[in-house]
Design a protein around this motif. Structure first.
Motif, PDB file in Angstrom:
ATOM      1  N   THR A  12      -1.618   1.474  -8.404  1.00 49.64           N
ATOM      2  CA  THR A  12      -2.929   0.871  -7.877  1.00 49.64           C
ATOM      3  C   THR A  12      -2.259  -0.376  -6.991  1.00 49.64           C
ATOM      4  N   GLN A  72       1.183   3.846  -3.277  1.00 48.03           N
ATOM      5  CA  GLN A  72       0.893   5.311  -3.021  1.00 48.03           C
ATOM      6  C   GLN A  72       1.948   5.913  -3.232  1.00 48.03           C
ATOM      7  N   SER A  73       3.375   5.708  -2.922  1.00 46.07           N
ATOM      8  CA  SER A  73       4.339   6.636  -3.360  1.00 46.07           C
ATOM      9  C   SER A  73       4.811   6.655  -4.778  1.00 46.07           C
ATOM     10  N   ARG A 122       0.775  -1.208  -0.203  1.00 46.82           N
ATOM     11  CA  ARG A 122      -0.037   0.183  -0.187  1.00 46.82           C
ATOM     12  C   ARG A 122       0.924   1.318  -0.019  1.00 46.82           C
ATOM     13  N   LEU A 123       1.754   1.160   0.826  1.00 42.96           N
ATOM     14  CA  LEU A 123       2.586   2.523   1.186  1.00 42.96           C
ATOM     15  C   LEU A 123       3.516   2.660  -0.440  1.00 42.96           C
ATOM     16  N   GLY A 150       2.111   6.371  -7.286  1.00 41.13           N
ATOM     17  CA  GLY A 150       1.233   6.495  -8.036  1.00 41.13           C
ATOM     18  C   GLY A 150       0.463   5.464  -8.963  1.00 41.13           C
TER      19      GLY A 150
END
Length: 174
Positions: free
Chosen positions: A27, A22-23, A18-19, A25
């Protein structure tokens, strides 16, 4: 290109994934969650109702579907890469990263977890060591990148991002 996280149960694939997504961009997809949504039942229920072989077939189908996409961080189930076909499918669509952890870390992280059918046994520590002994050589043989997953999730995610930069740039033609 996808980033495929592999490693033993409890190594932190979902948290780190997840991290990392997110970093970048990207999915994030947890393969077990993906299978559960398609099947309409939990992994433990699939194992109980249909057996491990049926779950492994569902897992292979998920590998095919997800590797056909791009821009994903995929957290594989602990046994996904044990199947040879799955290794080739996932490697063709991205870079495979092994998050290696000690048996002690797994035991600590999963001490109160009763949702993992292969560890729902009287001697969880022995089951971890035995299963890890079988799976770790496979994980190592397929991974392009190996990181120490015993550390905090943010540190591991940053290391994976830096290590994957070469593969991302190469795919983008940079």
């Amino acid at each position: 290109m996808n980033i495929v996280l592999c490693g033993f149960m409890g190594c932190g694939k979902t948290t780190v994934g997840r991290l990392l997504a997110q970093s970048l961009g990207y999915t994030f997809v947890d393969m077990d969650d993906y299978i559960e949504k398609k099947a309409g039942m939990k992994v433990s229920e699939i194992f109980a109702a249909q057996g491990e072989a049926a779950f492994r077939r569902m897992e292979t189908e998920a590998c095919r579907e997800l590797s056909a996409e791009s821009g994903l961080v995929i957290a594989t189930g602990g046994g996904a890469l044990v199947q040879p076909g799955n290794r080739e499918i996932l490697a063709a669509g991205g870079v495979i990263v092994l998050m290696e952890v000690s048996p002690e870390t797994v035991a600590h992280r999963l001490k109160d977890d009763h949702t993992r059918p292969l560890l729902d046994v009287p001697d969880k520590q022995a089951a971890i060591r035995e299963l890890m002994g079988k799976r770790l050589p496979i994980y190592r043989s397929v991974a392009s990148i190996i990181v120490d997953g015993n550390r905090p999730a943010g540190v591991v995610a940053a290391e994976i991002r830096n290590a994957c930069k070469f593969y991302i740039d190469k795919k983008a033609g940079l």
